[in-house]
Design a protein around this motif. Structure first.
Motif, mmCIF file in Angstrom:
data_model
loop_
_atom_site.group_PDB
_atom_site.id
_atom_site.type_symbol
_atom_site.label_atom_id
_atom_site.label_comp_id
_atom_site.label_asym_id
_atom_site.label_seq_id
_atom_site.Cartn_x
_atom_site.Cartn_y
_atom_site.Cartn_z
ATOM 1 N N LEU A 13 -51.368 -62.037 32.248
ATOM 2 C CA LEU A 13 -52.960 -61.611 32.651
ATOM 3 C C LEU A 13 -54.255 -63.138 31.929
ATOM 4 C CD1 LEU A 13 -54.323 -59.312 34.082
ATOM 5 C CD2 LEU A 13 -54.105 -58.044 31.843
ATOM 6 N N LEU A 14 -53.555 -63.027 30.269
ATOM 7 C CA LEU A 14 -54.142 -63.404 30.011
ATOM 8 C C LEU A 14 -54.623 -64.526 30.643
ATOM 9 C CD1 LEU A 14 -53.335 -62.365 26.335
ATOM 10 C CD2 LEU A 14 -55.876 -61.824 27.609
ATOM 11 N N ALA A 15 -53.801 -65.505 31.159
ATOM 12 C CA ALA A 15 -53.971 -66.845 31.348
ATOM 13 C C ALA A 15 -54.690 -66.015 33.029
ATOM 14 C CB ALA A 15 -52.578 -67.320 32.158
ATOM 15 N N LEU A 16 -54.126 -65.551 33.741
ATOM 16 C CA LEU A 16 -55.287 -65.919 34.431
ATOM 17 C C LEU A 16 -56.746 -65.035 34.474
ATOM 18 C CD1 LEU A 16 -52.127 -63.191 37.113
ATOM 19 C CD2 LEU A 16 -53.561 -65.580 37.385
ATOM 20 N N LEU A 17 -57.039 -64.922 33.377
ATOM 21 C CA LEU A 17 -58.313 -64.237 33.954
ATOM 22 C C LEU A 17 -59.285 -64.980 32.225
ATOM 23 C CD1 LEU A 17 -58.081 -60.408 31.437
ATOM 24 C CD2 LEU A 17 -58.783 -61.228 33.781
ATOM 25 N N GLY A 18 -58.293 -66.111 31.682
ATOM 26 C CA GLY A 18 -59.017 -67.548 31.302
ATOM 27 C C GLY A 18 -59.572 -68.430 32.374
ATOM 28 N N GLN A 19 -58.121 -68.839 33.758
ATOM 29 C CA GLN A 19 -59.097 -69.287 34.435
ATOM 30 C C GLN A 19 -59.842 -68.768 35.404
ATOM 31 O OE1 GLN A 19 -55.206 -69.209 37.065
ATOM 32 N NE2 GLN A 19 -54.902 -71.810 36.463
ATOM 33 N N GLN A 20 -60.302 -67.252 35.815
ATOM 34 C CA GLN A 20 -61.482 -67.519 36.021
ATOM 35 C C GLN A 20 -62.374 -67.489 35.422
ATOM 36 O OE1 GLN A 20 -60.878 -63.268 36.833
ATOM 37 N NE2 GLN A 20 -59.926 -63.802 39.208
ATOM 38 N N ALA A 21 -62.481 -67.425 34.101
ATOM 39 C CA ALA A 21 -63.451 -67.515 33.004
ATOM 40 C C ALA A 21 -63.805 -68.871 33.000
ATOM 41 C CB ALA A 21 -63.765 -66.945 31.383
ATOM 42 N N MET A 22 -62.620 -70.357 33.640
ATOM 43 C CA MET A 22 -62.610 -71.610 33.219
ATOM 44 C C MET A 22 -63.732 -72.045 34.948
ATOM 45 S SD MET A 22 -59.078 -73.159 31.262
ATOM 46 C CE MET A 22 -59.895 -74.061 32.516
ATOM 47 N N ALA A 23 -63.379 -70.842 35.463
ATOM 48 C CA ALA A 23 -63.645 -71.701 36.753
ATOM 49 C C ALA A 23 -65.567 -71.289 36.363
ATOM 50 C CB ALA A 23 -63.054 -70.623 37.632
ATOM 51 N N LEU A 24 -65.221 -69.836 36.127
ATOM 52 C CA LEU A 24 -67.329 -69.947 36.347
ATOM 53 C C LEU A 24 -67.872 -70.941 35.240
ATOM 54 C CD1 LEU A 24 -67.382 -66.570 35.972
ATOM 55 C CD2 LEU A 24 -68.181 -67.010 37.912
ATOM 56 N N GLU A 25 -67.272 -70.952 34.190
ATOM 57 C CA GLU A 25 -67.727 -72.528 33.156
ATOM 58 C C GLU A 25 -67.369 -73.967 33.711
ATOM 59 O OE1 GLU A 25 -68.919 -72.747 29.558
ATOM 60 O OE2 GLU A 25 -69.179 -70.646 30.354
ATOM 61 N N SER A 26 -66.912 -74.089 34.784
ATOM 62 C CA SER A 26 -67.753 -75.235 34.796
ATOM 63 C C SER A 26 -67.893 -75.582 36.146
ATOM 64 C CB SER A 26 -65.420 -75.750 36.112
ATOM 65 O OG SER A 26 -65.448 -74.341 36.849
ATOM 66 N N ASP A 27 -68.624 -74.168 36.763
ATOM 67 C CA ASP A 27 -69.818 -74.509 37.692
ATOM 68 C C ASP A 27 -70.364 -74.955 36.413
ATOM 69 O OD1 ASP A 27 -68.562 -74.667 40.084
ATOM 70 O OD2 ASP A 27 -69.649 -72.754 40.477
ATOM 71 N N ARG A 28 -71.069 -74.722 35.335
ATOM 72 C CA ARG A 28 -72.071 -74.503 34.595
ATOM 73 C C ARG A 28 -72.297 -75.935 33.711
ATOM 74 N NH1 ARG A 28 -73.967 -70.395 29.499
ATOM 75 N NH2 ARG A 28 -73.101 -69.038 30.845
ATOM 76 N N GLN A 29 -71.094 -76.190 33.976
ATOM 77 C CA GLN A 29 -70.838 -78.056 32.836
ATOM 78 C C GLN A 29 -71.320 -78.888 34.029
ATOM 79 O OE1 GLN A 29 -70.971 -78.269 29.718
ATOM 80 N NE2 GLN A 29 -71.064 -75.792 30.117
ATOM 81 N N LYS A 30 -70.987 -78.642 35.558
ATOM 82 C CA LYS A 30 -71.046 -79.893 36.066
ATOM 83 C C LYS A 30 -73.297 -80.619 36.730
ATOM 84 C CE LYS A 30 -66.891 -79.784 38.301
ATOM 85 N NZ LYS A 30 -66.223 -78.577 39.634
ATOM 86 N N PRO A 31 -72.799 -81.806 36.861
ATOM 87 C CA PRO A 31 -74.113 -82.027 36.967
ATOM 88 C C PRO A 31 -75.040 -80.924 38.407
ATOM 89 C CG PRO A 31 -72.694 -83.882 38.067
ATOM 90 C CD PRO A 31 -72.335 -82.511 37.302
ATOM 91 N N ILE A 32 -76.344 -81.031 38.422
ATOM 92 C CA ILE A 32 -77.291 -81.248 39.521
ATOM 93 C C ILE A 32 -77.572 -81.650 40.681
ATOM 94 C CG2 ILE A 32 -79.167 -79.014 39.906
ATOM 95 C CD1 ILE A 32 -79.234 -78.280 37.422
ATOM 96 N N ASN A 33 -76.947 -81.757 41.585
ATOM 97 C CA ASN A 33 -77.388 -82.357 42.527
ATOM 98 C C ASN A 33 -78.568 -81.970 43.530
ATOM 99 O OD1 ASN A 33 -75.952 -84.872 42.015
ATOM 100 N ND2 ASN A 33 -74.494 -83.136 42.529
ATOM 101 N N ILE A 34 -79.234 -82.610 43.608
ATOM 102 C CA ILE A 34 -81.357 -82.410 44.416
ATOM 103 C C ILE A 34 -81.630 -83.125 45.314
ATOM 104 C CG2 ILE A 34 -83.363 -81.105 44.485
ATOM 105 C CD1 ILE A 34 -82.859 -80.430 41.284
ATOM 106 N N GLY A 35 -81.422 -82.892 46.941
ATOM 107 C CA GLY A 35 -82.303 -83.047 47.612
ATOM 108 C C GLY A 35 -82.994 -82.655 48.444
ATOM 109 N N ALA A 36 -84.580 -83.843 48.755
ATOM 110 C CA ALA A 36 -85.300 -83.110 49.078
ATOM 111 C C ALA A 36 -86.190 -84.193 49.715
ATOM 112 C CB ALA A 36 -86.276 -82.085 48.546
ATOM 113 N N ASP A 37 -87.502 -84.039 50.735
ATOM 114 C CA ASP A 37 -88.235 -84.106 51.947
ATOM 115 C C ASP A 37 -89.506 -84.632 50.369
ATOM 116 O OD1 ASP A 37 -87.073 -83.810 53.646
ATOM 117 O OD2 ASP A 37 -87.852 -82.098 54.311
ATOM 118 N N GLU A 38 -90.006 -84.070 49.511
ATOM 119 C CA GLU A 38 -90.541 -84.129 48.069
ATOM 120 C C GLU A 38 -90.160 -83.712 47.321
ATOM 121 O OE1 GLU A 38 -94.770 -83.715 49.567
ATOM 122 O OE2 GLU A 38 -94.405 -83.736 51.605
ATOM 123 N N LEU A 39 -90.757 -84.778 45.825
ATOM 124 C CA LEU A 39 -90.876 -84.361 44.249
ATOM 125 C C LEU A 39 -91.621 -84.417 44.041
ATOM 126 C CD1 LEU A 39 -89.311 -83.575 41.962
ATOM 127 C CD2 LEU A 39 -88.386 -86.242 42.360
#
Length: 185
Positions: A13-39
């Motif tokens: 149970l602890l291992a499964l809960l740890g995996q879910q928390a890591m999945a959320l944390e992994s998004d936070r650690q990823k770069p933000i990629n942005i595409g737009a027509d103007e900036l």
């Protein structure tokens, strides 16, 4: 005999809960990629405004709108992201909370993502689909880590008197029975 089984079950149970928390944390650690027509960037104010067809991606989180304003905090990291409108007048955001969970999807005339709190506000014509359940109102607030939802109707939603998602001004929910959640979304 019962004690080793209990210990193994607890460890699993602890291992499964740890995996879910890591999945959320992994998004936070990823770069933000942005595409737009103007900036337009204002370094002094610490803001960047993207307009046109705006696409923001960070890990499993995706945001689509016609205007996005990013604000940086004191440390230089993302403080908040405000999205307005989209192809149907509403901005759209999605994220997969955990590897085994369905996508959480949200729409609103305005979407505000508070990076430090990992909190999303859907303002005006707000709609959230989470784990088979649907929430509609003038204002819906979603906490990404705890998956907590707060909602208000049109009359009590700040800045959304023209939201139009519910003529009675009430919050609407559709809750899916647990045995049907795997087949929804």
């Amino acid at each position: 005999m019962m004690r080793p089984v209990l210990l193994c079950t607890s460890a699993l149970l602890l291992a499964l809960l740890g995996q879910q928390a890591m999945a959320l944390e992994s998004d936070r650690q990823k770069p933000i990629n942005i595409g737009a027509d103007e900036l337009n960037i204002d370094n002094r104010a610490g803001t960047a405004v993207y307009t046109g067809t705006v696409e923001v991606d960070q890990g499993t989180m995706k945001l689509r709108s016609s205007r996005v304003e990013l604000k940086r905090g004191q440390s230089g990291g993302l403080s908040s992201l405000t999205a307005k409108g989209g192809s149907d007048g509403r901005a759209y955001i999605e994220q997969q909370p955990a590897p085994s969970d369905p996508l959480a999807k949200g729409w609103g005339n305005t979407i505000i993502y508070h990076a430090g709190d990992r909190r999303v506000e859907l303002i005006g014509n707000a709609e959230l689909h989470q784990n088979g359940d649907t929430f509609n109102g003038g204002y819906v607030e979603y906490f990404l880590d705890s998956r907590q939802v707060n909602a208000r109707g049109n009359q009590s939603a700040q800045g959304s008197s023209d939201a139009g998602s519910s003529s009675s001004g009430r919050v609407r929910m559709q809750l899916t029975p647990e045995d049907q959640q795997g087949s929804s979304n």
